[in-house]
Design a protein around this motif. Structure first.
Motif, PDB file in Angstrom:
ATOM      1  N   GLU A  78      90.764  50.916 100.900  1.00 39.58           N
ATOM      2  CA  GLU A  78      90.217  52.115 100.366  1.00 39.58           C
ATOM      3  C   GLU A  78      91.006  52.525  99.156  1.00 39.58           C
ATOM      4  N   TYR A 104      89.143  50.590  96.345  1.00 36.71           N
ATOM      5  CA  TYR A 104      87.692  51.277  96.331  1.00 36.71           C
ATOM      6  C   TYR A 104      88.033  52.276  95.376  1.00 36.71           C
ATOM      7  N   TYR A 116      86.338  52.919  91.661  1.00 37.64           N
ATOM      8  CA  TYR A 116      85.451  54.104  91.362  1.00 37.64           C
ATOM      9  C   TYR A 116      85.905  54.951  90.336  1.00 37.64           C
ATOM     10  N   LYS A 153      81.048  56.793  99.216  1.00 42.64           N
ATOM     11  CA  LYS A 153      79.976  55.297  99.169  1.00 42.64           C
ATOM     12  C   LYS A 153      78.829  55.809  99.600  1.00 42.64           C
TER      13      LYS A 153
END
Length: 296
Positions: A5, A8, A12, A53
């Motif tokens: 996470e 990610y 991002y 997401k």
């Protein structure tokens, strides 16, 4: 928050804002994004990642990026870039732009407005020399939240104490309750626009002076090089770019090069291996910026 996470979120934020987060910044991500979770009724960062997401809520996406943006700034920050503007760049512009009588300034990553308002104060102090001129200050930032604060020009007592000479506080600000608001005439001098430096900014036009200070330090080298190259495209042939004290163009682009006399000042590279033409100093050195009073 799991490692996956966190990875990610790092990817991002890199894609959306250019922010390059190192692995040890996990605590920073957690501390800044947990309030975003509470604001939008999400129980955990796991839920936040899942929402991102799905890409269905632009408000959450914007809040995540803005929460991770560093908005540290204050009036006349580092002093030297403003001395350079008043003592070197403005006198130069009065000569070089005498026929057009137009001056355009861009403050990129302007945060809550202290930088463009500092320039507005200097321009107001030079109003007699700029009579009949069209002067534009364009201020941009990724965060719409800080832009809205900047438009209000409303600052706490702590914020106006940081770098703002007391003479100009009394001259250009009015007390509103426990806060201070900069004069409407100075607020009107600045055109605030939301701009992401990762995106195109051709629509802004060209500028004589660009301030892009203390933002490149958050990007990796390829992103810095890309932004600097596109900033060069927005700079007039004889214009100037001012970067932060810890920033440079060296090793990143050959389109700009350092000024031989003024640290932090950059101009177009005229040819390989050559420096920009020296900027002429004013005939008579003006007085230093006002100092803070003893009571400050």
């Amino acid at each position: 928050m799991t490692e996956q996470e966190f990875d990610y979120l790092r990817a991002y934020l890199k894609q959306r804002s250019g922010l390059a987060l190192t692995p040890e910044k996990r605590y920073l991500v957690e501390s800044r994004l947990n309030p975003v979770c509470r604001r939008f009724g999400l129980a955990t960062l796991h839920d936040l990642v899942g929402t991102l997401k799905l890409a269905r809520d632009p408000a959450i996406e914007r809040a995540v990026v803005e929460a991770m943006t560093t908005n540290e700034t204050f009036f006349f920050r580092d002093r030297t870039p403003f001395d350079l503007f008043r003592d070197v760049l403005l006198p130069q512009a009065l000569v070089r732009r005498a026929s057009q009588r137009r001056l355009r300034i861009w403050c990129a990553a302007s945060s809550t407005g202290q930088e463009p308002y500092s320039l507005a104060i200097l321009l107001q102090e030079a109003a007699a020399r700029l009579a009949g001129w069209q002067v534009e200050i364009v201020a941009t930032d990724l965060s719409t939240e800080v832009i809205e604060k900047a438009k209000l020009g409303l600052y706490s007592h702590f914020e106006v104490q940081r770098g703002l000479p007391v003479q100009w506080l009394l001259k250009y600000f009015s007390q509103v309750g426990e806060q201070w608001q900069i004069a409407a005439s100075l607020r009107a001098m600045v055109d605030y626009r939301p701009i992401n430096l990762l995106s195109g900014f051709e629509s802004l036009g060209c500028f004589d002076v660009i301030y892009c200070r203390n933002v490149l330090i958050y990007f990796d080298a390829p992103t810095k090089a890309d932004i600097l190259g596109r900033l060069a495209e927005r700079l007039a042939p004889d214009g100037a770019i001012l970067l932060g004290a810890a920033e440079t163009v060296i090793g990143l682009t050959d389109r700009l090069c350092p000024h031989p006399q003024h640290r932090g000042l950059y101009g177009h590279a005229l040819a390989a291996g050559r420096s920009p033409a020296p900027v002429s100093a004013p005939v008579a050195a003006p007085p230093p910026l006002p100092r803070l009073g003893a009571a400050r």
